[in-house]
Write an enzyme that holds these catalytic residues in place. Structure first.
Site, PDB file in Angstrom:
ATOM      1  N   PRO A  86       0.838  -1.211   0.000  1.00 20.87           N
ATOM      2  CA  PRO A  86       0.000   0.000   0.000  1.00 20.87           C
ATOM      3  C   PRO A  86       0.866   1.252   0.000  1.00 20.87           C
ATOM      4  CG  PRO A  86      -0.136  -1.135   2.119  1.00 20.87           C
ATOM      5  CD  PRO A  86       0.697  -1.988   1.225  1.00 20.87           C
ATOM      6  N   GLU A  87       0.659   2.110  -0.972  1.00 23.92           N
ATOM      7  CA  GLU A  87       1.367   3.380  -0.999  1.00 23.92           C
ATOM      8  C   GLU A  87       0.403   4.478  -0.555  1.00 23.92           C
ATOM      9  OE1 GLU A  87       4.265   4.438  -3.725  1.00 23.92           O
ATOM     10  OE2 GLU A  87       4.759   2.414  -4.365  1.00 23.92           O
TER      11      GLU A  87
END
Ligand SMILES: [Zn+2]
Length: 272
Positions: free
Chosen positions: A2-3
């Site tokens: 997850p960014e």
């Protein structure tokens, strides 16, 4: 992984279900994430009202009136709203947060690098958060700031924009994509990037992240996930993951190179 856009979408996804609600309990199935989760967290949280949810870098900050929950999704974490009260947890579902109106937020994280931290103090003073650089969307992240930060740094521009003390939340995917849009080679030494190029880079970072958040926002209905998928959204990339394929702009072959042990993708013609 997850960014920042996924974290922002996660925050927006859980917000309407949690803000204004009272915490009934938290069910902890695994106390060992990146750091141990305090065993008495259930006692601490019981009956607290959730006032607001913020995001700082890739941390989700939940204001529980008597203190804050700091959540990080690590390498593979996701938070989702359970659509059924009876959905049995799998072995990767490490905690469930219950509100008094029967909403359950479930945390899944196969690799267990995520974090769940309680602090009774100001979360912005927490050791993990205090020293972070500006948010990419903030005005403080501008050309002059970046120029001052980078003018003595001889490592690569890509490493610098992925450095949380320069700017927060620009992970590998968005660093690659932003450098492409700005026409800057990822291996270029940071201090050699000119001010006009830095200006282009900042615009590229902001627009790349904004576009990703918008794309995720349009799939927000998927936040009720029943199929166990991660909740991350797929996007079309210009260079990321495209080594050996033709550049969308000039048809040159996209190359990859390892920088700081992360794969970097670039077009040798479009990026100098
Ligand atoms: Zn190209």
């Amino acid at each position: 992984m997850p960014e920042l856009p996924e974290v922002e979408i996660t925050k927006q996804g859980i917000e309407p279900f949690l803000v204004g609600q009272t915490i009934e309990k938290i069910v902890l199935r695994n106390l060992k994430l990146r750091w141990p989760i305090p065993k008495d967290l259930c006692k601490v949280l019981q009956g607290l009202e959730i006032r607001s949810i913020k995001r700082r870098a890739k941390y989700i900050l939940i204001d529980c009136s008597a203190g804050w929950l700091i959540i990080h999704l690590g390498m593979s974490g996701s938070l989702r709203v359970l659509s059924s009260f009876h959905e049995a947890p799998t072995k990767h579902d490490h905690y469930d947060l219950y509100t008094a109106n029967n909403t359950i937020i479930r945390y899944r994280d196969p690799r267990k690098f995520g974090a769940l931290i309680w602090t009774a103090s100001n979360p912005y003073d927490h050791r993990l958060i205090k020293h972070l650089g500006p948010e990419p969307m903030d005005e403080a992240f501008n050309r002059d700031f970046l120029y001052q930060k980078l003018r003595t740094r001889s490592s690569s521009i890509k490493l610098q924009i992925m450095n949380n003390q320069v700017v927060t939340g620009v992970g590998n995917i968005y660093a690659n994509e932003s450098l492409f849009h700005a026409g800057i080679s990822p291996t270029r030494q940071a201090y050699k990037v000119t001010r006009p190029k830095l200006e282009l880079l900042i615009v590229a970072i902001k627009t790349t992240l904004e576009r990703a958040i918008r794309a995720g926002g349009s799939s927000l209905q998927d936040f009720y996930l029943t199929d166990g998928s991660t909740g991350y959204f797929q996007q079309q990339y210009m260079v990321y993951g495209r080594a050996g394929e033709p550049c969308h702009k000039c048809k040159a072959i996209i190359r990859s190179v390892a920088i700081g042990q992360r794969s970097s993708f670039y077009c040798p013609k479009c990026q100098k």
